[in-house]
Design a protein around this motif. Structure first.
Motif, mmCIF file in Angstrom:
data_model
loop_
_atom_site.group_PDB
_atom_site.id
_atom_site.type_symbol
_atom_site.label_atom_id
_atom_site.label_comp_id
_atom_site.label_asym_id
_atom_site.label_seq_id
_atom_site.Cartn_x
_atom_site.Cartn_y
_atom_site.Cartn_z
ATOM 1 N N UNK A 1 20.441 4.420 5.899
ATOM 2 C CA UNK A 1 21.080 5.414 5.189
ATOM 3 C C UNK A 1 20.170 6.182 4.539
ATOM 4 N N UNK A 2 19.002 5.886 4.348
ATOM 5 C CA UNK A 2 18.033 6.276 3.568
ATOM 6 C C UNK A 2 17.089 7.096 4.204
ATOM 7 N N UNK A 3 16.163 7.781 3.492
ATOM 8 C CA UNK A 3 14.983 8.397 4.056
ATOM 9 C C UNK A 3 14.129 7.109 4.269
ATOM 10 N N UNK A 4 13.344 7.165 5.487
ATOM 11 C CA UNK A 4 12.598 6.020 5.869
ATOM 12 C C UNK A 4 11.193 6.337 6.390
ATOM 13 N N UNK A 5 10.550 5.696 5.755
ATOM 14 C CA UNK A 5 8.849 5.700 6.237
ATOM 15 C C UNK A 5 8.327 4.660 7.014
ATOM 16 N N UNK A 6 7.803 4.817 8.126
ATOM 17 C CA UNK A 6 7.059 3.767 8.897
ATOM 18 C C UNK A 6 5.978 4.156 9.165
ATOM 19 N N UNK A 7 4.999 3.055 9.247
ATOM 20 C CA UNK A 7 3.727 3.030 9.630
ATOM 21 C C UNK A 7 3.297 2.443 11.041
ATOM 22 N N UNK A 8 2.673 2.942 11.976
ATOM 23 C CA UNK A 8 2.095 2.263 12.992
ATOM 24 C C UNK A 8 0.683 2.356 12.747
ATOM 25 N N UNK B 1 0.824 -1.111 0.078
ATOM 26 C CA UNK B 1 0.072 0.126 -0.023
ATOM 27 C C UNK B 1 0.731 1.348 0.057
ATOM 28 N N UNK B 2 1.838 1.414 0.814
ATOM 29 C CA UNK B 2 2.581 2.400 0.964
ATOM 30 C C UNK B 2 3.534 2.788 -0.376
ATOM 31 N N UNK B 3 3.759 1.687 -1.023
ATOM 32 C CA UNK B 3 4.614 1.664 -2.334
ATOM 33 C C UNK B 3 3.650 2.239 -3.529
ATOM 34 N N UNK B 4 2.535 1.815 -3.392
ATOM 35 C CA UNK B 4 1.549 2.433 -4.257
ATOM 36 C C UNK B 4 1.189 3.952 -4.276
ATOM 37 N N UNK B 5 1.514 4.281 -2.610
ATOM 38 C CA UNK B 5 0.908 5.770 -2.567
ATOM 39 C C UNK B 5 2.230 6.546 -2.998
ATOM 40 N N UNK B 6 3.351 6.333 -2.650
ATOM 41 C CA UNK B 6 4.463 7.008 -3.127
ATOM 42 C C UNK B 6 5.101 7.068 -4.568
ATOM 43 N N UNK B 7 4.660 5.779 -5.179
ATOM 44 C CA UNK B 7 5.252 5.711 -6.487
ATOM 45 C C UNK B 7 5.042 7.036 -7.512
ATOM 46 N N UNK B 8 3.665 7.251 -7.325
ATOM 47 C CA UNK B 8 3.520 8.532 -8.509
ATOM 48 C C UNK B 8 4.286 9.511 -8.131
ATOM 49 N N UNK B 9 4.841 9.705 -6.956
ATOM 50 C CA UNK B 9 5.897 10.811 -6.660
ATOM 51 C C UNK B 9 7.193 10.704 -7.214
ATOM 52 N N UNK B 10 7.230 9.550 -8.270
ATOM 53 C CA UNK B 10 8.622 9.473 -8.672
ATOM 54 C C UNK B 10 9.768 8.789 -7.736
ATOM 55 N N UNK B 11 9.007 8.140 -6.677
ATOM 56 C CA UNK B 11 10.041 7.600 -5.907
ATOM 57 C C UNK B 11 10.053 6.091 -5.742
ATOM 58 N N UNK B 12 11.422 5.542 -5.590
ATOM 59 C CA UNK B 12 11.119 4.069 -5.400
ATOM 60 C C UNK B 12 11.429 3.670 -3.858
#
Ligand code: IMP
Length: 201
Positions: A68-75, A22-33
């Motif tokens: 070493x990357x920007x990291x996104x976490x969901x709780x 779900x998170x991948x599908x949300x951020x991919x439109x912003x050109x991020x992997x």
């Protein structure tokens, strides 16, 4: 462009395949992997905080340090009002080890029946934390309200989706196409706050 969006490859500090998708599908439109914690060999920190926000922050900071990357976490989790907010931050833990969400959904039903509850209202809550490997962490929280139904219906989502009917609808998240769920979910609401803060600034 800012300190977060200048990094094009993010880490998703989660081992939960449903959330990563779900998170991948949300951020991919912003050109991020983005790669999940398993792909990046990130350890799973113990969730020692007693709020969604605290646990999201802890996971994001560990993910950013480890990769070493920007990291996104969901709780995130399901709060049932007649159960005083349970399973709440213990939503994953109610499913036992190995994870069995049909057992967890049955436990919710059993607890509601044991209390003689007639009010099956509930909400999903999601805290998203975005940590920079050498910068600050930002946190966003979203919710979606609804009610529970038994037996579980649909197999399109994950976790407690098959027993949750969002307000104004008559099908469960488990019966909904991902695009429909993305338009209204707790995760989508938190993500919208992140987008407004990170991508539009
Ligand atoms: P944690 O955030 O990894 O501690 O676990 C959150 C748990 O809450 C998940 O394992 C799911 O059981 C549940 N949960 C969170 N978001 C959702 C959702 O969108 N649908 C169904 N269950 C969810």
């Amino acid at each position: 462009m800012n300190e977060y969006t200048s990094h094009k490859a993010w880490a998703i500090a989660s081992h939960n395949a449903g959330k990563i998708k779900e998170i991948r599908e949300l951020i991919e439109p912003y050109g991020l992997v983005a790669n999940g914690a398993d792909e990046l060999n990130l350890p799973e920190p113990e969730e020692t905080e007693n709020t969604f926000i605290g646990n999201a922050e802890l996971k994001a900071v560990a993910g950013a340090k480890g990769s070493g990357r920007v990291a996104l976490a969901d709780d995130s989790g399901l709060e049932v009002f007649a159960l005083d907010g349970d399973p709440g931050i213990y939503s994953a833990r109610w499913s036992g080890e190995p994870r069995d969400f049909y057992a967890a959904m049955d436990k919710v039903r059993t607890e509601l029946e044991a209390r003689g509850a007639t009010d099956y209202s509930a909400r999903f809550v999601c805290a998203l934390a975005l940590a920079h490997p050498d910068g600050p962490t930002r946190v966003y929280e979203g919710e979606v309200r609804g009610h529970l139904t038994f037996p579980p219906r649909g197999n399109k989502g994950f976790g407690y989706d098959p027993i949750f009917i969002p307000e104004g609808r008559d099908i469960t998240f488990g019966e909904m196409d991902p695009a429909q769920k993305h338009a209204m979910s707790h995760r989508a609401h938190a993500f919208r706050l992140l987008v407004d803060d990170i991508f539009k600034s």
